[in-house]
Design an enzyme around this catalytic site. Structure first.
Site, PDB file in Angstrom:
ATOM      1  N   GLY A   1      -9.823  21.211  -3.766  1.00 22.69           N
ATOM      2  CA  GLY A   1      -8.650  20.434  -3.378  1.00 22.69           C
ATOM      3  C   GLY A   1      -9.012  19.097  -2.766  1.00 22.69           C
ATOM      4  O   GLY A   1     -10.177  18.671  -2.775  1.00 22.69           O
TER       5      GLY A   1
ATOM      6  N   THR B   1      -9.147  18.089   0.379  1.00 27.13           N
ATOM      7  CA  THR B   1     -10.068  18.113   1.524  1.00 27.13           C
ATOM      8  C   THR B   1     -11.505  18.229   1.054  1.00 27.13           C
ATOM      9  O   THR B   1     -12.395  17.505   1.537  1.00 27.13           O
ATOM     10  CB  THR B   1      -9.726  19.281   2.461  1.00 27.13           C
ATOM     11  OG1 THR B   1      -8.395  19.109   2.961  1.00 27.13           O
ATOM     12  CG2 THR B   1     -10.695  19.332   3.637  1.00 27.13           C
ATOM     13  N   ILE B   2     -11.774  19.143   0.115  1.00 25.51           N
ATOM     14  CA  ILE B   2     -13.131  19.303  -0.402  1.00 25.51           C
ATOM     15  C   ILE B   2     -13.587  18.044  -1.124  1.00 25.51           C
ATOM     16  O   ILE B   2     -14.755  17.636  -1.040  1.00 25.51           O
ATOM     17  CB  ILE B   2     -13.206  20.534  -1.326  1.00 25.51           C
ATOM     18  CG1 ILE B   2     -13.091  21.814  -0.501  1.00 25.51           C
ATOM     19  CG2 ILE B   2     -14.522  20.545  -2.117  1.00 25.51           C
ATOM     20  CD1 ILE B   2     -14.190  22.020   0.531  1.00 25.51           C
TER      21      ILE B   2
ATOM     22  N   THR C   1       0.863  -1.179   0.000  1.00 22.18           N
ATOM     23  CA  THR C   1       0.000   0.000   0.000  1.00 22.18           C
ATOM     24  C   THR C   1       0.902   1.232   0.000  1.00 22.18           C
ATOM     25  O   THR C   1       2.121   1.122   0.004  1.00 22.18           O
ATOM     26  CB  THR C   1      -0.919   0.028   1.237  1.00 22.18           C
ATOM     27  OG1 THR C   1      -0.132   0.348   2.401  1.00 22.18           O
ATOM     28  CG2 THR C   1      -1.597  -1.324   1.454  1.00 22.18           C
ATOM     29  N   CYS C   2       0.282   2.423   0.040  1.00 20.69           N
ATOM     30  CA  CYS C   2       1.099   3.640   0.034  1.00 20.69           C
ATOM     31  C   CYS C   2       1.903   3.768   1.322  1.00 20.69           C
ATOM     32  O   CYS C   2       2.930   4.457   1.347  1.00 20.69           O
ATOM     33  CB  CYS C   2       0.209   4.865  -0.148  1.00 20.69           C
ATOM     34  SG  CYS C   2      -1.070   5.067   1.110  1.00 20.69           S
TER      35      CYS C   2
END
Length: 431
Positions: free
Chosen positions: A203, A205-206, A63-64
């Site tokens: 961005g 978060t949105i 995973t990341c």
């Protein structure tokens, strides 16, 4: 013959559970990304790993935030696996080694159970890792690199993760500001199916806020951004959202029950005057607002309006911090569950290994029996003397069975190894 005897009675020469890897706690992102496996690489990587003579079963988790290899392998195979991992990603061993951690036997189970339950994640208690583990296991299963040991280990890990989720509150309290913002809106409005949201910014978060709102069944979403193109891209990715220019925020505010803003603007985007005008046109139906930006997107005076519920990123940080404390308490309860389950798995593993040792012993004895029987039958065929053939069979069988134990007995006597002496004596006297 002595080597076969050791293989049966020396557990250090048998297969053992191993896991090695790196994660966000042990390695920086530039190292993690260098040894990450893409989905396209996994099948080939598993095939290569299985070609190592020391490896019996294997699963690769990538995973990341982590790359881990789980193996049923020879206990001295760490260097072979590490060498393979470095070569696969075209790295020198000395670059990777300082960041690696290694677990063996029941500690492999403890580590995997913690990972599956979200206790080893960057965000404590996050649920995504469980799905990633299941995907990794499925890749290994399809690639035929999983047998009884790792199958049991991973199925047990999935069961433990479910139990932790059910019996603790590890995932009950949000620790992301995006989710906390949406959660607060639910507390104010209840069902969001009749509410309309205005999101300011485009961005990450949105985007997270939008996805959380969609999952809660929000009636509609409008995305306002300085770059209309970015707003349109995000709106399309969310499905059914509408993109508008940021200049239309005052007009969009009239229909917005929920306003969540997160931009990089150095000046406020929404002021008290525009909000007051929108409230009059709304006939003072309340508006829930969350300002996630620093500097703030919404003037603080907006919070003075009677029909506005305004929260800042600091307000949500307090919520997130409190929720993190709840998760830490839940993590302690989860660890107790994991400790019990590790004991259960260890008992199964010991039983499984015992059965393997018994099978090896019986297979070895069967081989000796067939060799001796063939020799006796050959002699009987030559001179037709049944008694002589039986005597040959008995003598040969006895000599072969006692050859390796006799050598080990002499070594034990020489070193005064009483435990081995007693073990070997019991093999003969307890017949």
């Amino acid at each position: 013959m002595t080597e076969n005897y050791k293989l049966i009675f020396n557990p250090l020469l048998n297969m053992t559970l191993l896991s090695l890897g790196i994660n966000h706690q042990t390695a920086p992102v530039d190292i993690r990304e260098k040894i990450a496996f893409s989905p396209e690489q996994l099948s080939g990587a598993l095939f290569e790993l299985q070609q190592l003579s020391a490896v019996n079963e294997s699963v690769i988790v990538s995973t990341c935030n982590r790359t881990e290899i789980y193996c049923d392998a020879a206990d001295d195979s760490r260097h072979a696996i590490t060498d393979w991992l470095s070569k696969f990603h075209h790295m020198a061993d000395n670059v990777l080694t300082p960041y690696l951690y290694l677990h063996a036997d029941h500690e492999v189970a403890r580590h995997l159970f913690r990972v599956a339950s979200g206790l080893d994640s960057m965000v404590l208690g996050e649920p995504q890792i469980l799905g990633q583990l299941k995907t990794s296991y499925e890749h290994a299963r399809i690639g035929n690199s999983v047998d009884s040991i790792l199958d049991r280990l991973f199925q047990h890990a999935f069961s433990v993760a479910k139990k932790v989720r059910t019996d603790t509150e590890i995932g009950s309290h949000s620790v992301s500001v995006a989710f906390s913002a949406v959660n607060l809106s639910k507390q104010i409005f209840g069902d969001l199916g009749q509410q309309r949201a205005l999101l300011i910014g485009a961005g990450e978060t949105i985007e997270l806020v939008g996805r959380h709102l969609k999952s809660q069944g929000i009636q509609s979403i409008v995305i306002a951004n300085r770059s209309l193109e970015k707003a349109q891209i995000l709106a399309e990715s969310l499905g059914g959202a509408t993109a508008v220019s940021i200049s239309s925020v005052p007009e969009q505010l009239v229909n917005a029950d929920i306003v969540i803003s997160s931009t990089a603007s150095q000046l406020p985007i929404l002021g008290k005057g525009a909000t007051e005008a929108a409230l009059k046109r709304r006939r003072h139906r309340p508006i829930f607002m969350v300002d996630l930006a620093v500097p703030r997107d919404i003037e603080s005076q907006v919070g003075d309006l009677e029909d506005v519920y305004l929260y800042t990123v600091d307000d949500l940080k307090n919520v997130v911090d409190e929720n993190m404390r709840h998760r830490e308490l839940a993590a302690a309860a989860a660890q107790k569950i994991i400790n019990l389950e590790v004991t259960t798995f260890s008992q199964w593993l010991k039983t499984h290994h015992s059965a393997d040792h018994i099978r090896q012993l019986r297979s070895h004895a069967e081989t000796i029996k067939q060799q001796c029987l063939e020799k006796a039958m050959l002699q009987y065929g030559q001179d037709n003397d049944a008694e002589k053939a039986l005597l040959t069979l008995a003598n040969t069988l006895t000599n072969k069975m006692l050859h390796a134990p006799t050598i080990e007995m002499r070594k034990a006597i020489k070193t005064d190894d009483q435990s081995t002496i007693q073990l070997l004596k019991s093999l003969i006297t307890n017949q």
